[in-house]
Write a protein that holds these residues in place. Structure first.
Motif, PDB file in Angstrom:
ATOM      1  N   THR A   8       0.559  -0.757  -0.057  1.00 15.93           N
ATOM      2  CA  THR A   8       0.177   0.173  -0.141  1.00 15.93           C
ATOM      3  C   THR A   8       1.122   1.143  -0.022  1.00 15.93           C
ATOM      4  O   THR A   8       0.176   2.043  -0.002  1.00 15.93           O
ATOM      5  CB  THR A   8      -0.802   0.200   1.121  1.00 15.93           C
ATOM      6  N   LYS A  28       4.123   6.398   2.398  1.00 16.55           N
ATOM      7  CA  LYS A  28       3.580   7.324   1.407  1.00 16.55           C
ATOM      8  C   LYS A  28       3.191   8.495   1.041  1.00 16.55           C
ATOM      9  O   LYS A  28       2.576   9.179  -0.228  1.00 16.55           O
ATOM     10  CB  LYS A  28       1.470   7.044   1.902  1.00 16.55           C
ATOM     11  N   LEU A  68      -4.200   0.883  -4.502  1.00 13.99           N
ATOM     12  CA  LEU A  68      -4.628   2.224  -4.620  1.00 13.99           C
ATOM     13  C   LEU A  68      -6.371   3.358  -3.705  1.00 13.99           C
ATOM     14  O   LEU A  68      -7.446   2.306  -3.735  1.00 13.99           O
ATOM     15  CB  LEU A  68      -4.858   2.754  -5.971  1.00 13.99           C
ATOM     16  N   GLY A  69      -5.950   4.000  -3.204  1.00 17.24           N
ATOM     17  CA  GLY A  69      -6.843   4.442  -2.592  1.00 17.24           C
ATOM     18  C   GLY A  69      -7.251   4.597  -1.068  1.00 17.24           C
ATOM     19  O   GLY A  69      -7.927   4.754  -0.302  1.00 17.24           O
ATOM     20  N   ARG A  70      -6.458   3.765  -0.587  1.00 20.50           N
ATOM     21  CA  ARG A  70      -5.591   3.571   1.198  1.00 20.50           C
ATOM     22  C   ARG A  70      -5.481   4.870   1.111  1.00 20.50           C
ATOM     23  O   ARG A  70      -5.480   5.348   2.281  1.00 20.50           O
ATOM     24  CB  ARG A  70      -5.624   2.308   1.568  1.00 20.50           C
ATOM     25  N   ASN A 117      -3.603   8.103  -4.112  1.00 19.16           N
ATOM     26  CA  ASN A 117      -4.216   7.569  -5.123  1.00 19.16           C
ATOM     27  C   ASN A 117      -4.005   7.382  -5.837  1.00 19.16           C
ATOM     28  O   ASN A 117      -4.447   6.973  -7.220  1.00 19.16           O
ATOM     29  CB  ASN A 117      -5.253   8.661  -4.806  1.00 19.16           C
ATOM     30  N   LYS A 118      -2.902   7.833  -6.286  1.00 18.94           N
ATOM     31  CA  LYS A 118      -2.044   7.375  -7.710  1.00 18.94           C
ATOM     32  C   LYS A 118      -0.656   7.006  -8.080  1.00 18.94           C
ATOM     33  O   LYS A 118      -0.253   7.917  -6.598  1.00 18.94           O
ATOM     34  CB  LYS A 118      -2.391   8.190  -8.359  1.00 18.94           C
ATOM     35  N   SER A 175      -2.944  -1.921 -10.076  1.00 22.17           N
ATOM     36  CA  SER A 175      -3.471  -1.865  -9.639  1.00 22.17           C
ATOM     37  C   SER A 175      -4.960  -2.937  -8.529  1.00 22.17           C
ATOM     38  O   SER A 175      -5.153  -3.136  -9.870  1.00 22.17           O
ATOM     39  CB  SER A 175      -3.768  -0.350  -9.119  1.00 22.17           C
ATOM     40  N   LYS A 206      -8.769  -0.714  -2.547  1.00 21.66           N
ATOM     41  CA  LYS A 206      -8.625  -0.956  -1.914  1.00 21.66           C
ATOM     42  C   LYS A 206      -9.597  -1.497  -0.549  1.00 21.66           C
ATOM     43  O   LYS A 206      -9.218  -2.424   0.118  1.00 21.66           O
ATOM     44  CB  LYS A 206      -9.006   0.480  -0.972  1.00 21.66           C
TER      45      LYS A 206
END
Length: 528
Positions: A52, A57, A82-84, A87-88, A106, A109
């Motif tokens: 992740t 991050k 992605l999204g956790r 996001n990109k 990808s 999440k």
């Protein structure tokens, strides 16, 4: 498993390939979850990483470095949730991966790692098992075509670089590879010999019980070499056990399916060998009869019979299971000997549990035949000193009507040879035939009475030294010096004994005729 295949398995199928389309054929050897950036120490070629990027991050450069390191280490790809936490992905990372054909996938999440990992682990395990089966040395043996059990045993021995042998349910040895080394279980490699281990029958019973649930056994015990035990079966009945001794632990990394196939293949080979020798027995009887008929038309041809004796022939009573024909195994052992002949035709036959070789060839080759057999026996016994073989050789037979009598004579010759010349292993009828006549004479009352009359003065207990002195004296052809040396006595003591013997027997023992009479009487006594 390749990346393209993984994308069709479990919830990874919901993933999206962002870049690295040319890397879809990358091989996956393992799958790991990574949440820390220190990947240098544990990344291995073919690894598929799932992450992740939680710990980095906020550090895009570090994220790019992670992908760069994975590429350099030969990883198969990376799966990013992605999204956790992010996001990109950084454009720099996608560009690097695209340039190096490195797959980046990808996943949403809401997908749990466990729902991706478990199906992938199961697939990798299946592939590993298949790889073990495919590359396991015994797989090649299982897929090979062998013409005999012996050839299969030798091939297995080459694989393990150690002894391979077959025992029946009483531990009797039925087959063994040319390479054989003793250990705590077995010391002897002679046909039908038993294991050396204490309580071996009880151990074998335990193995048989285990085979009810297992297709093979890995047996380890202190003092014994590690061994793989494979049952031989016919109609679900065990009749033998193959011992495969090994040092490489990888050999034990096999599966029950492969070993079941191996067991079935070797069991069929064993039974095929038995059938071959049983059929061959009938064929050779017909061939012998044709040679006996041909003998009438070929004056230059003759037949020679060779009688075999060895501890493993004497111990050839039927093994523990009736599926094993011991006579077939003896014929197999003897076939190795007769294959050495390059002149004439030689066959193995048996009668009344005795084993013989039947040789049909030119009479002029008889002396060559005898020399060849003498050499074969010497070579065989050099390799098998604990279980030597003896043979008796008939004279050359010209008349087929004399065949049965010659077979009886050569059998009798073995008994005589073992009795009068136990230190020798080859008995030739032309040389020992006189003993057969002497043995027949031992049953004549007149001969026994004559012998007792001549030798009676020396047969008294107090004259044992004189009798022994006479025997040694005659064996040395009356040579006083040699006789005194053999008896470890002074010449004067020997002369005293000789005078005493002549007084007791009332004859001059240096006289050739007296010497003949005494030799005759002593031989009759020896053979009685």
């Amino acid at each position: 498993m390749r990346i393209a295949e993984a994308l069709k398995i479990g919830e990874l199928s919901e993933g999206t390939l962002i870049t690295g389309h040319e890397g879809l054929n990358n091989i996956i050897n393992s799958v790991e979850v990574m949440e820390v950036p220190e990947v240098l120490d544990w990344v291995t070629p073919g690894i598929l990483i799932m992450t992740t990027f939680y710990s980095i991050k906020d550090d895009e450069e570090k994220q790019v470095d992670i992908v760069r390191t994975l590429i350099e280490k030969g990883a198969s790809g990376i799966v990013v949730k992605l999204g956790r936490f992010i996001n990109k992905l950084p454009e720099k990372m996608i560009e690097l991966a695209s340039r190096r054909d490195f797959p980046i996938i990808s996943i949403p999440k809401n997908i749990s790692y466990i729902n991706i990992l478990m199906p992938l682990y199961e697939k990798l395990y299946e592939e590993k098992q298949l790889q073990i089966q495919t590359h396991h040395p015994f797989t090649q043996i299982q897929e090979s075509n062998f013409i005999s059990m012996e050839q299969a045993i030798e091939s297995m021995a080459e694989v393990v670089k150690a002894s391979v042998y077959v025992e029946d349910l009483e531990g009797k040895l039925l087959y063994r590879s040319a390479y054989f080394k003793t250990d705590g279980w077995r010391k002897k490699n002679a046909l039908f010999s038993h294991p050396q281990a204490a309580s071996y029958l009880k151990v074998i019973e335990g193995w048989i019980a285990e085979f009810n649930d297992q297709s093979f056994i890995i047996y380890k015990m202190q003092g014994y070499k590690n061994r793989m035990l494979i049952p031989l079966t016919s109609k679900n009945q065990i009749f033998g056990i193959i011992h495969v001794l090994y040092a490489d632990e990888k050999l034990a990394e096999t599966d029950s399916v492969t070993m079941k196939k191996m067991s079935n293949k070797l069991s069929e080979l064993f039974m095929s060998d038995q059938i071959y020798y049983q059929k061959n027995r009938l064929y050779e009887i017909e061939l012998m009869e044709s040679f006996l008929n041909d003998l009438k038309e070929n004056e230059d041809k003759g037949i020679t019979i060779v009688h075999f004796q060895a501890p493993w022939i004497r111990q050839s009573n039927q093994p523990a299971n009736l599926l094993v024909d011991s006579s077939c195994l003896i014929r197999k052992e003897l076939d190795v000997l007769i294959k050495k002949f390059e002149f004439g035709q030689t066959l193995i036959f048996e009668k009344h549990n005795y084993f013989y070789a039947f040789h049909y060839g030119k009479k002029v080759n008889y002396s060559m035949l005898v020399k060849a057999w003498q050499q074969i026996v010497v070579q065989y016994n050099a390799r098998n000193s604990a279980e030597p073989i003896r043979i008796s050789i008939s004279s050359c037979i010209s008349d087929p009507q004399n065949f049965d009598q010659s077979m009886h004579s050569v059998t009798k010759m073995m008994e005589i040879g073992e009795k009068v010349k136990p230190e020798e292993n080859v008995y030739i009828q032309d040389q020992l035939g006189i003993y057969e006549i002497l043995i027949n004479l031992t049953s004549e009352d007149v001969v026994q009475k004559y012998t007792d009359t001549v030798l009676s003065p020396l047969l008294r207990e107090e004259n044992d030294d004189l009798l022994h002195t006479l025997i040694v004296y005659l064996d040395n052809n009356g040579n006083v010096s040699k006789t005194s040396e053999k008896l470890f006595i002074h010449r004067r003591t020997l002369n005293y004994r000789i005078n005493k013997i002549e007084e007791e027997l009332n004859m001059d023992i240096s006289n050739p005729e007296a010497g003949f009479i005494l030799r005759f009487c002593l031989k009759i006594k020896e053979l009685s």
